[in-house]
Design a protein around this motif. Structure first.
Motif, PDB file in Angstrom:
ATOM      1  N   THR A  48       4.294   1.147   7.399  1.00 36.67           N
ATOM      2  CA  THR A  48       3.511   2.439   6.446  1.00 36.67           C
ATOM      3  C   THR A  48       4.065   2.118   5.039  1.00 36.67           C
ATOM      4  N   VAL A  49       2.977   2.047   4.065  1.00 33.01           N
ATOM      5  CA  VAL A  49       3.252   1.913   2.740  1.00 33.01           C
ATOM      6  C   VAL A  49       2.628   3.095   2.009  1.00 33.01           C
ATOM      7  N   GLN A  50       3.298   3.974   1.381  1.00 34.66           N
ATOM      8  CA  GLN A  50       2.713   5.088   0.616  1.00 34.66           C
ATOM      9  C   GLN A  50       3.314   5.387  -0.653  1.00 34.66           C
ATOM     10  N   THR A  51       2.271   5.744  -1.715  1.00 35.61           N
ATOM     11  CA  THR A  51       2.827   6.085  -3.004  1.00 35.61           C
ATOM     12  C   THR A  51       1.664   6.816  -3.341  1.00 35.61           C
ATOM     13  N   SER A  52       2.136   7.768  -4.544  1.00 41.52           N
ATOM     14  CA  SER A  52       1.168   8.783  -5.051  1.00 41.52           C
ATOM     15  C   SER A  52       0.645   8.157  -6.293  1.00 41.52           C
ATOM     16  N   SER A  53       1.207   7.383  -6.825  1.00 41.54           N
ATOM     17  CA  SER A  53       0.741   6.677  -8.207  1.00 41.54           C
ATOM     18  C   SER A  53      -0.178   5.686  -8.170  1.00 41.54           C
ATOM     19  N   ALA A  54      -1.216   5.602  -9.007  1.00 39.65           N
ATOM     20  CA  ALA A  54      -2.355   5.132  -9.146  1.00 39.65           C
ATOM     21  C   ALA A  54      -2.076   3.583  -9.610  1.00 39.65           C
ATOM     22  N   LYS A  55      -0.764   3.360 -10.077  1.00 37.30           N
ATOM     23  CA  LYS A  55      -0.314   2.232 -10.489  1.00 37.30           C
ATOM     24  C   LYS A  55       0.276   1.385  -9.278  1.00 37.30           C
ATOM     25  N   GLY A  56       0.473   2.281  -8.199  1.00 35.11           N
ATOM     26  CA  GLY A  56       1.078   1.710  -6.815  1.00 35.11           C
ATOM     27  C   GLY A  56       2.523   1.836  -7.151  1.00 35.11           C
TER      28      GLY A  56
END
Length: 430
Positions: A48-56
């Protein structure tokens, strides 16, 4: 996914998640800023790879969390001096951004001591996308500049355990994926590709190392590292030892004989690091050198860096089977743009390269540094429009994919068989 979210929640809030029970307000003086910042923490594990930032993903934070070291200018310069040529664009641009013990590998190389490369692929479907090529493009370059042998593990056993596949399907995908990997241009005299399902039964040396690793890692440790639970199959729980074993040279007696001291360098995406943290922990206890690692960033999905590419969603990435027309349509229609809503606004305020997927893709695939910098300036200033940026990306990707497809067509079943046959590889060291 739910379990991983609960683990993230516990890490952020310091308490177990309870339904219908919002977290209490932190007591004053209890570092009250924590809840707000940590709750948005990126989550990275091998599945799983999750982030809430549009920059990654915030990779600097990840380095601190995983305890690896940043690849700084000094290390890139040292690599350049060692190989006597310009470093790969992935190193120049921070796409491979973190490492463990790379300096040891360079020490060995400068002292004419041997090392070998190890990377792999989990063959979960026949379709591979451009993101899957990143570790292989870089590994091919490493093989060329350092002139060392390479082993590539196809973890078809892992995919059988984690996905809804039959053993035959998993093995079939391994062979199909191997064709795409061979098409990257690996040297057949220095490369051994193996399927776990195939090789493990044929190699006592490999299996002995798997058992040694299994003996020295407790269930508690793998639960802590990988988040396994009591309801996971015992196959999953013991699998990490199989991914760890190729880090030790005597797992490949046909290549290294009974040598146990040849150091290993593993280029991989950073989500695979937990496997090798475990491996590095075990290595000294079973009398082997710790493998060194080079970590790459994640390749963003077309829809933006906070979404993960999925082989099951054809529009989330550029696949290696896409036609020139499909590439054009996907980039124009689906690539997330950092541009403004209207041309006037864009000309005035410029675009945002940090979130623009077309620009991110160019950092991976456009070789010319000066041209990339010029594009960044033009797009940020508003001189270049999103449509023009996408056109440049399409012109880079179309020939890249077409050439890959042409090379893959030439890979026969015989060639795959040759790459996958255990044999002696050619290398310079004694």
């Amino acid at each position: 996914m739910l379990l991983s979210l609960k683990m993230s929640y516990k890490a952020a809030m310091g308490e177990d998640y309870k339904a219908d029970c919002p977290p209490g307000n932190p007591a004053p003086g209890n570092n009250s800023g924590l809840g707000a910042t940590e709750a948005e923490e990126d989550f990275v594990d091998p599945w799983t790879v999750q982030t809430s930032s549009a920059k990654g993903i915030d990779y600097d934070k990840l380095i601190v969390r995983f305890g690896s070291s940043k690849i700084d200018k000094e290390l890139v310069n040292r690599i350049e001096r060692a190989i006597g040529q310009k470093p790969h664009r992935f190193l120049r641009r921070g796409i491979f951004f973190s490492h463990r013990d790379m300096n040891q590998i360079l020490d060995a190389y400068e002292n004419k001591k041997p090392f070998y490369l190890y990377t792999g692929r989990g063959p979960s479907s026949e379709a591979m996308h451009v993101g899957h090529l990143i570790p292989f493009i870089f590994t091919k370059w490493l093989q060329d500049v350092f002139n060392v042998p390479l082993v590539i593990q196809m973890t078809d056993d892992e995919k059988y355990l984690w996905k809804d596949l039959t053993l035959d399907q998993a093995y079939g995908y391994a062979v199909e994926n191997a064709k795409d990997i061979i098409a990257c241009g690996f040297d057949i005299n220095k490369t051994f590709i193996f399927s776990d399902l195939d090789y493990m039964g044929a190699s006592p040396g490999f299996y002995k190392n798997v058992v040694k690793i299994q003996k020295h890692v407790t269930f508690n440790q793998v639960k802590g590292i990988f988040g396994f639970t009591d309801s996971d199959s015992i196959g999953k729980i013991s699998f990490p030892a199989i991914q760890a074993a190729p880090s030790f040279s005597n797992s490949f007696p046909q290549i290294f004989g009974d040598k146990t001291d040849v150091q290993c360098l593993i280029p991989c995406a950073i989500d695979q690091d937990p496997y090798f943290r475990m491996t590095r922990d075990v290595a000294p206890r079973i009398g082997y050198p710790k493998p060194a690692l080079l970590h790459s960033t994640f390749f963003p999905a077309l829809q933006g860096a906070q979404t993960k590419m999925s082989a099951s969603d054809p529009n989330s990435s550029i696949f290696l089977t896409d036609t020139a027309k499909q590439i054009k349509t996907k980039v124009n229609k689906h690539a997330f743009s950092g541009g403004r809503d209207t041309v006037e606004e864009h000309r005035e305020f410029g675009g945002n390269c940090d979130v623009d997927v077309s620009f991110m893709y160019l950092t991976f695939f456009l070789e010319d540094d000066d041209r990339l910098e010029q594009i960044r300036k033009d797009y940020t200033s508003g001189a270049m429009l999103t449509g023009e940026l996408k056109k440049i990306l399409i012109e880079v990707l179309q020939p890249l994919i077409a050439e890959h497809q042409a090379r893959r067509k030439e890979v026969t079943d015989e060639i795959v068989k040759e790459f996958m046959t255990p044999r002696k590889l050619s290398y310079d060291f004694q």
